[in-house]
Design an enzyme around this catalytic site. Sequence first.
Site, short mmCIF file in Angstrom:
data_model
loop_
_atom_site.label_atom_id
_atom_site.label_comp_id
_atom_site.label_asym_id
_atom_site.label_seq_id
_atom_site.Cartn_x
_atom_site.Cartn_y
_atom_site.Cartn_z
N VAL A 1 0.80 -1.22 0.00
CA VAL A 1 0.00 0.00 0.00
C VAL A 1 0.84 1.28 0.00
CG1 VAL A 1 -2.03 -1.03 1.08
CG2 VAL A 1 -0.20 -0.12 2.52
N TYR A 2 2.15 1.17 0.05
CA TYR A 2 2.98 2.37 0.00
C TYR A 2 2.87 3.00 -1.39
CZ TYR A 2 5.30 1.00 4.38
OH TYR A 2 5.57 0.65 5.68
N ALA A 3 2.32 4.21 -1.42
CA ALA A 3 2.12 4.94 -2.68
C ALA A 3 1.36 4.08 -3.69
CB ALA A 3 3.45 5.40 -3.28
N GLY B 1 1.37 0.97 -4.33
CA GLY B 1 2.18 0.00 -5.04
C GLY B 1 3.38 0.58 -5.76
#
Length: 333
Positions: free
Chosen positions: A40-42, A44
């Site tokens: 979920v960071y940015a 993907g």
Amino acid sequence: MSALALGTLTFGNETDEAGSFAQLDRFSEAGGTLIDTADVYADGRSESIIGRWLAARDGARQRMVVATKARFPTDDSPNGHGLSRRHLTYALDASLTRLGVDTIDLYQLHGWDPLTPVEETLRFLDDAIAAGKILYAGLSNFLGYQIQKYVDLAGANGLSSRPVTVQPQYNLLARGIEWEIVPACEAEGIGLLPWSPLASGWLTGKYHRDETPAEGTRLSDQFDQGMQIWNERGHLERNWQVIDAVRKVAGSRNVSMGQVAIAWVLHRPAVSSVILGARTLAQLEDNLAAASLRLSGEDMRLLDEASDPGAPDYPYGERGQTQRDRRIAGGRF
């Protein structure tokens, strides 16, 4: 793995691809080996940037320990989040594709899921290990009893998915994990991978009493969320006492406050690697220097005392200790 890990929450968001590559290059040159990200960071993009870097650097995949996480929403469907076999199946395959690898070294559950049976999640992880998609399993943002439950059920069922790491928030302003999480990890031989060792920049000295955040700081750049954090922490005298103690130690050692704060976490029990979260290459350079900083006993005592949150009377304080240590002599008491 290296004593310091490169956290990549900013990749693809606050840090563009060129800046992310520069951080990865410098981290590798400094001897760093653990790269931590999440699906979920940015949305993907962090994983994708890491994947392109691994592909562009000869031997990088063999040198680097790649860790990612799954649990939080990746789409709006009812099964687009959680620790169910269905969600994790899709999440893992998507992470493998974005990272451009056949195997993820450390696959971490990003948070507890109260709706999915622990056995279901553990068996999914066990199957993923058997299939060669992951090598080890870890936990993130779990409570002490939740960690113990995963360890016990993995052992009772003879599964290879017993967690080897736990990733919690841990710094001089947030020491709550010392009551249950640290003892659980020590008892079970689980390594801690603390995140936010600088407490969102508070321990670098950039914020000051009775002054609104300066322009260019994380709190001012993310004003709504940032000011919420400021209001939560800025009025607490203990926080300023901790910052003063960090400043004193940094001044006596002629190093930055950030290096002192990171070194303190590195000195704590059960810590295997501390996750750095830099927005810029300059910040990363300063943070990396903490690996060689050895705090004295007096330094640790000063920081420990200033940051001691105090124990609640029961069960962790004096009243609880009396109950645990009370001599059993038989009969009524």
